[in-house]
Design a protein around this motif. Structure first.
Motif, PDB file in Angstrom:
ATOM      1  N   ALA A   6       0.847  -1.191   0.000  1.00 47.17           N
ATOM      2  CA  ALA A   6       0.000   0.000   0.000  1.00 47.17           C
ATOM      3  C   ALA A   6       0.885   1.245   0.000  1.00 47.17           C
ATOM      4  O   ALA A   6       1.741   1.402   0.872  1.00 47.17           O
ATOM      5  CB  ALA A   6      -0.909  -0.005   1.225  1.00 47.17           C
ATOM      6  N   VAL A   7       0.672   2.116  -0.987  1.00 42.43           N
ATOM      7  CA  VAL A   7       1.472   3.331  -1.126  1.00 42.43           C
ATOM      8  C   VAL A   7       0.534   4.510  -1.368  1.00 42.43           C
ATOM      9  O   VAL A   7      -0.690   4.370  -1.348  1.00 42.43           O
ATOM     10  CB  VAL A   7       2.488   3.204  -2.284  1.00 42.43           C
ATOM     11  N   ASP A   8       1.114   5.668  -1.612  1.00 42.93           N
ATOM     12  CA  ASP A   8       0.311   6.875  -1.781  1.00 42.93           C
ATOM     13  C   ASP A   8      -0.494   6.855  -3.075  1.00 42.93           C
ATOM     14  O   ASP A   8      -1.675   7.180  -3.085  1.00 42.93           O
ATOM     15  CB  ASP A   8       1.216   8.107  -1.744  1.00 42.93           C
ATOM     16  N   ASP A   9       0.147   6.466  -4.174  1.00 40.69           N
ATOM     17  CA  ASP A   9      -0.559   6.513  -5.457  1.00 40.69           C
ATOM     18  C   ASP A   9       0.128   5.597  -6.462  1.00 40.69           C
ATOM     19  O   ASP A   9       1.099   5.989  -7.110  1.00 40.69           O
ATOM     20  CB  ASP A   9      -0.598   7.942  -6.001  1.00 40.69           C
ATOM     21  N   ALA A  10      -0.350   4.376  -6.582  1.00 40.03           N
ATOM     22  CA  ALA A  10       0.180   3.431  -7.565  1.00 40.03           C
ATOM     23  C   ALA A  10      -0.828   2.310  -7.738  1.00 40.03           C
ATOM     24  O   ALA A  10      -1.720   2.117  -6.907  1.00 40.03           O
ATOM     25  CB  ALA A  10       1.532   2.870  -7.134  1.00 40.03           C
ATOM     26  N   TYR A  11      -0.685   1.577  -8.829  1.00 38.26           N
ATOM     27  CA  TYR A  11      -1.620   0.488  -9.109  1.00 38.26           C
ATOM     28  C   TYR A  11      -0.953  -0.486 -10.064  1.00 38.26           C
ATOM     29  O   TYR A  11      -0.343  -0.083 -11.058  1.00 38.26           O
ATOM     30  CB  TYR A  11      -2.895   1.045  -9.746  1.00 38.26           C
ATOM     31  N   GLY A  12      -1.041  -1.778  -9.753  1.00 43.68           N
ATOM     32  CA  GLY A  12      -0.506  -2.777 -10.667  1.00 43.68           C
ATOM     33  C   GLY A  12      -0.387  -4.125  -9.997  1.00 43.68           C
ATOM     34  O   GLY A  12      -0.548  -4.267  -8.779  1.00 43.68           O
ATOM     35  N   GLY A  13      -0.095  -5.126 -10.797  1.00 46.00           N
ATOM     36  CA  GLY A  13       0.041  -6.473 -10.263  1.00 46.00           C
ATOM     37  C   GLY A  13       0.861  -7.344 -11.195  1.00 46.00           C
ATOM     38  O   GLY A  13       1.025  -7.036 -12.378  1.00 46.00           O
ATOM     39  N   LEU A  14       1.390  -8.414 -10.642  1.00 41.94           N
ATOM     40  CA  LEU A  14       2.130  -9.393 -11.429  1.00 41.94           C
ATOM     41  C   LEU A  14       1.846 -10.773 -10.871  1.00 41.94           C
ATOM     42  O   LEU A  14       1.992 -11.012  -9.669  1.00 41.94           O
ATOM     43  CB  LEU A  14       3.635  -9.108 -11.387  1.00 41.94           C
ATOM     44  N   GLU A  15       1.432 -11.663 -11.760  1.00 41.05           N
ATOM     45  CA  GLU A  15       1.080 -13.017 -11.367  1.00 41.05           C
ATOM     46  C   GLU A  15       2.316 -13.890 -11.206  1.00 41.05           C
ATOM     47  O   GLU A  15       3.329 -13.692 -11.891  1.00 41.05           O
ATOM     48  CB  GLU A  15       0.151 -13.644 -12.404  1.00 41.05           C
ATOM     49  N   HIS A  16       2.207 -14.857 -10.296  1.00 36.87           N
ATOM     50  CA  HIS A  16       3.242 -15.872 -10.110  1.00 36.87           C
ATOM     51  C   HIS A  16       2.559 -17.223  -9.925  1.00 36.87           C
ATOM     52  O   HIS A  16       1.333 -17.305  -9.860  1.00 36.87           O
ATOM     53  CB  HIS A  16       4.126 -15.523  -8.920  1.00 36.87           C
TER      54      HIS A  16
END
Length: 616
Positions: free
Chosen positions: A242-252
């Motif tokens: 959790a951060v101020d302003d970011a969005y994304g993901g990566l599957e494993h």
């Protein structure tokens, strides 16, 4: 007791300097000299990243004696022949705050193994052991370990659950598919289909843990219901930052790494999900779907990919587009969002696709093939020249789903196609050949689909969305944008009353900026391009009136298409001026509407699609 022939040890060399120190011990190095290399990319992210650029020092020894080292290419080190056990030592700089890299400071440590563990040439199939060493710093005394990597059970330093110590992997491919989080994280655990699942949250946050646990468990159960079972695994881990302003993901393989805003994790206990929370649940749904689709059902090209260079396939639309179709659909089917909320999200997906003029220049198949050089290496001209296989891939998945349901009288759907794909490819480990998914769809349904795929996958023709939605008692229409931030959505009686008039368009997309009007993209053939404006230009005035990011929309609403504006702007700190003729905006904003007088057949198809899974 089995002794792995390769052993990695990773520890913090300097928290403040963001340096990991890694020792790799090879019991049986190659007699002619041993090569070591870091991948140039990691599965799931199709961009050359050259992780070796973060290696600062590299040395080697055998039986206490130095071993000569030379560099053979940008990713590879060569150690001279030696008689005994070979040990190499190297340092990696880790200060990339994203889901694809590595990070180290006094608050947390995180790494994708692709960034830190070198492959031992010729021994990629050998089992390996990994020792995670706790930082020798009192400020890190409450750190724990979160990873889906298997804990070693046959050493004197076996890691306890969530602890530092020894872990293992059956081969290098498995090793680099389990990211590791080390910090004083928040932990919530639950079970799905009898398998432990962990939700791990790092970063400052005030998350509603009870709501998150309940809803994410529901997300997981929805996908298990679709595929019929979980893949075999010890546990699954959601690693959330959790951060101020970011969005994304990566599957494993048995986990995913996610990054989101603090506020995304603070839903009310009983209220319907707001837009931020919907987006976070959609991200969790997307990455969990990959547990089957791309981590086990995968293109033939990705079965044993060469991680030193690009690996090409025209099937990324299958693995990302179909996943993007199911991520929010799963939220609808499990009751986490309403039909109106879902249609609003779907309309915004359609809008984003239609706002890319590149849809007339690049096919979906080519978008997949050219991901390495176009989608992941964006420029200011990307929207004019390309499409996203996420966006159009999701829309093609919807179109294929509707086609299968219609032409088989509801006996076959994309659901049954995914189940068949799991049985044919996911459970067998066989790769999906190029055009294999298309052939499986035709075989399973008995429908001739060659023209469908040739037209919409390999061609550039627009999908017949209006006709497809009409079969579900949904009206699909397009109108011009009413503001620079108009995203489209669900059209209701309330939103109709709030509709604004179309505004005169500059034909630009702005860079995210709360104050300045800086051009990110100039759209092909539109007003700004015809006037000579370019990406990077900083517009400061329209008709001698100062404009900024907050008042630009209001200023434009005072004009009509055809009006001529005087535009002052800075380009490379030089003040310039052009005359610009405003144009009417394109009708690229999608609105979806639930039909109020739909036939019983249409309503039946809608309810079957939104509520029921057709099982094979």
């Amino acid at each position: 007791m089995n002794i792995e022939k390769i052993h990695y040890r990773i520890e913090a060399q300097s928290l403040n300097a963001h340096l990991f120190h890694i020792t790799c011990t090879v019991l049986r190095p190659a007699a002619t000299g041993q090569k070591f290399s870091l991948p140039a990319w990691l599965p799931g992210s199709y961009m050359i990243r050259n992780f070796a650029k973060h290696v600062i020092e590299f040395s080697a020894e055998s039986e206490g004696c130095p071993v000569a080292v030379s560099r053979t290419d940008k990713n590879t080190w060569f150690c001279a022949p030696c008689e005994g056990v070979l040990k190499v030592y190297y340092t990696v700089y880790a200060h990339e705050l994203c889901v694809r890299g590595a990070w180290l400071d006094k608050q947390r440590a995180f790494f994708n193994a692709s960034c830190v563990f070198m492959q031992v040439a010729g021994q990629a199939d050998e089992a390996c052991a990994v020792t995670l060493v706790a930082p020798d710093d009192p400020e890190c005394g409450n750190w724990r370990v979160a990873t889906s990597l298997s804990r070693h059970s046959q050493t004197n330093n076996s890691a306890p659950l969530y602890g530092f110590g020894d872990y293992r992997a059956d081969n290098y491919a498995e090793l680099i598919d389990h990211p590791v989080e080390m910090s004083a994280f928040t932990l919530v655990s639950f079970e799905v289909a009898g398998v432990p699942h962990d939700l791990v949250i790092s970063g400052r946050q005030r998350a509603n843990l009870q709501r998150l646990q309940r809803d994410i468990q529901t997300v997981c159960e929805g996908h298990v219901a679709l595929f019929g079972e979980l893949p075999e695994m010890e546990r699954y881990v959601f690693l959330v930052l959790a951060v101020d302003d970011a969005y994304g993901g990566l599957e494993h393989r048995n986990s995913c790494a996610l990054i989101c805003k603090h506020g995304d994790l603070m839903p009310d206990d009983h209220a319907a999900p707001d837009k931020d929370y919907q987006r976070f649940l959609g991200l969790c749904s997307h990455e969990y779907f990959h547990l089957w689709h791309v981590k086990r059902i995968k293109p033939t090209a990705f079965i044993q990919p060469d991680l030193s260079k690009e690996v090409y396939t025209r099937q990324l639309w299958v693995f990302e587009g179909i996943t993007a179709y199911y991520d929010d659909l799963n939220l609808l089917r499990t009751g986490l969002i309403s039909l109106k909320d879902y249609l609003g999200l779907l309309a915004q997906t359609i809008t984003r696709h239609y706002q890319m003029p590149g849809r007339t220049h690049q096919s979906l198949a080519d978008s997949s093939f050219e991901a390495w050089t176009k989608l992941y290496l964006k420029s200011e001209n990307t929207p004019n020249a390309t499409i996203s296989y996420y966006l159009k891939g999701a829309l093609l998945a919807f179109a294929l789903d509707m086609r299968l349901r219609r032409d088989t009288q509801g006996k076959v759907s994309l659901d049954t196609l995914m189940q068949a794909s799991w049985k044919s490819y996911g459970k067998t480990g066989e790769g999906v050949p190029e055009e294999g998914f298309e052939k499986l769809a035709a075989t399973l349904s008995g429908i001739k689909l060659e023209d469908f795929f040739q037209t919409y996958l390999y061609g550039k023709k627009e999908l017949p969305l209006a006709d497809l939605f009409a079969d579900l008692a949904i009206q699909c229409q397009f109108r011009p944008a009413h503001s620079l931030n108009d995203k489209g959505g669900l059209l209701t009686e309330d939103t109709v009353s709030k509709q604004a008039s179309p505004y005169a368009s500059l034909g630009i997309r702005l860079k995210p900026n709360k104050k300045q009007v800086v051009i990110a993209t100039v759209f092909t053939g539109e007003a700004a391009q015809q006037a000579g404006l370019a990406a990077g230009d900083h517009i400061i005035a329209l008709d001698a009136w100062k404009v900024n990011a907050l008042n630009l929309d209001k200023r434009l609403k005072s004009y009509q298409p055809g009006d001529v504006l005087s535009v002052h702007f800075f380009r490379r700190n030089e003040l310039l001026h052009v005359q610009l003729t405003l144009q009417a905006p394109s009708a690229d904003i999608c609105l979806l509407t639930l039909e109020t007088a739909a036939t019983a057949a249409c309503l039946s198809r809608l309810n079957t699609w939104r509520e029921k899974l057709i099982t094979a």
